[in-house]
Design an enzyme around this catalytic site. Structure first.
Site, PDB file in Angstrom:
ATOM      1  N   SER A  52       0.809  -1.215   0.000  1.00 43.97           N
ATOM      2  CA  SER A  52       0.000   0.000   0.000  1.00 43.97           C
ATOM      3  C   SER A  52       0.844   1.267   0.000  1.00 43.97           C
ATOM      4  CB  SER A  52      -0.941   0.002   1.210  1.00 43.97           C
ATOM      5  OG  SER A  52      -0.212  -0.204   2.410  1.00 43.97           O
ATOM      6  N   ASP A 214      -6.060   6.810   9.223  1.00 49.64           N
ATOM      7  CA  ASP A 214      -6.032   5.584  10.017  1.00 49.64           C
ATOM      8  C   ASP A 214      -4.816   5.501  10.938  1.00 49.64           C
ATOM      9  OD1 ASP A 214      -3.966   5.101   8.248  1.00 49.64           O
ATOM     10  OD2 ASP A 214      -4.858   3.317   7.332  1.00 49.64           O
ATOM     11  N   HIS A 217      -1.154   4.344   7.617  1.00 48.38           N
ATOM     12  CA  HIS A 217      -0.594   4.654   6.303  1.00 48.38           C
ATOM     13  C   HIS A 217      -0.186   6.121   6.243  1.00 48.38           C
ATOM     14  CE1 HIS A 217      -2.971   1.006   5.457  1.00 48.38           C
ATOM     15  NE2 HIS A 217      -2.023   0.773   4.572  1.00 48.38           N
TER      16      HIS A 217
END
Length: 324
Positions: A52, A214, A217
């Site tokens: 990611s 979050d 990330h």
């Protein structure tokens, strides 16, 4: 009994951290396309692989992804157009690189940039298994003529939703994987750049700026910082480093040393590049592979641009267009 109790605490904390962080389900913007509008060819072809952090999870505009920052930066510094293909996938572990390499190789990249390792830590993948998968990916890319730059596993000890003592375990585990990644990648002919504290001092002191919603990330500013660390080494891998950086500079702490010692040092110092070299015509000494440990100068920030994505346009083997 103490060991079993600690293990139980770690498992419980890992589950709690997962609930706080949540599942990365949103698909990030695809950075694939052309960069460097108006610049001449032949195009520099870049493939970006990994998890990611390579895909740019959490941002909603393509020009905020690390791929867009990297593509725009290389185009600006090289004065040439760039075609970047992103095959990174949210949630990917090192074992998923094989499929990503399958997707990247048909584009015949000049350089492949890999960001992977964090999910191996959070899913408690054995470092030996994680590193084997990465080494095989680098081996395949190098066999096809692509230069390889690997951003090693970041220090996960700065992730706020991970409580102590799990945070300390995550920090130690991520540093060990980063060091092992560096050794394996250099051995396969690639070069590494330490992401060690890219989630460190700046991220830790300003989590609202450098972490996404979050708190796991990176944010848009965080991805920009990551790309800034990767850009100088990507240019060096392409043979586009400034002439004054052709040899290590001792005043900057740059030197030649055995890879194992260099890997440990690099894991603790963000932006440290390791690349294989020779001493007296030999690649290896008594303590293993010789490497150059470098602290390359950061480039001036380049405004990232959204890529041009003309349907059917893809760079051919010579960097031109396969179709018009």
């Amino acid at each position: 009994m103490l060991g079993a109790g600690l293990y139980g605490v770690l498992i419980a904390e890992a589950k709690l951290a997962r609930r706080v962080i949540g599942n990365a389900s949103k698909t990030p913007p695809d950075a694939t396309g052309w960069y460097g509008r108006g610049r001449p060819g032949p195009a520099i072809k870049i493939a970006i692989l990994g998890d990611s952090s390579a895909a740019g999870y959490g941002v909603d505009r393509v020009e905020l992804t690390p791929g867009a920052h990297l593509g725009s930066g290389v185009a600006a510094e090289a004065g040439r157009r760039v075609h970047l293909r992103s095959v990174a996938k949210v949630g990917a572990k090192s074992s998923d690189l094989a499929a990503q390499v399958d997707r990247a190789l048909p584009g015949q990249p000049d350089v492949a940039v890999i960001l992977v390792g964090a999910n191996d830590v959070t899913h408690t993948v054995l470092p030996s298994a994680s590193v084997r998968s990465l080494a095989e990916a680098v081996r395949r890319l190098r066999a096809e003529g692509a230069a390889v730059v690997v951003g090693t596993c970041p220090d996960l000890g700065t992730i706020r939703p991970i409580p102590p003592p799990l945070r300390q375990v995550a920090r130690e585990w991520s540093r060990r994987i980063a060091a092992a990644q560096a050794i394996a990648v250099v051995d396969e002919g690639g070069r590494t750049v330490s992401m060690g504290t890219i989630l460190g001092p700046e991220f830790d002191t300003a989590p609202a700026l450098f972490f996404g919603p979050d708190q796991f990330h990176p944010s848009a500013d965080g991805y920009k910082a990551m790309a800034a660390v990767l850009l100088p080494s990507t240019l060096a891998a392409l043979g586009l480093a400034p002439e004054e950086e052709s040899a290590p500079e001792s005043v900057r702490g740059e030197r030649v040393m055995p890879v194992a010692a260099a890997a440990v040092e690099a894991a603790r110092n963000t932006g440290t590049e390791l690349d294989g070299t020779e001493v007296g015509g030999e690649q290896r000494g008594l303590r293993g592979r010789w490497v150059e440990l470098r602290h390359r100068r950061r480039k001036p920030a380049t405004e990232a641009e959204p890529p041009e994505q003309n349907e059917g346009d893809d760079p051919g083997p010579d960097g031109g267009l396969a179709t018009q």
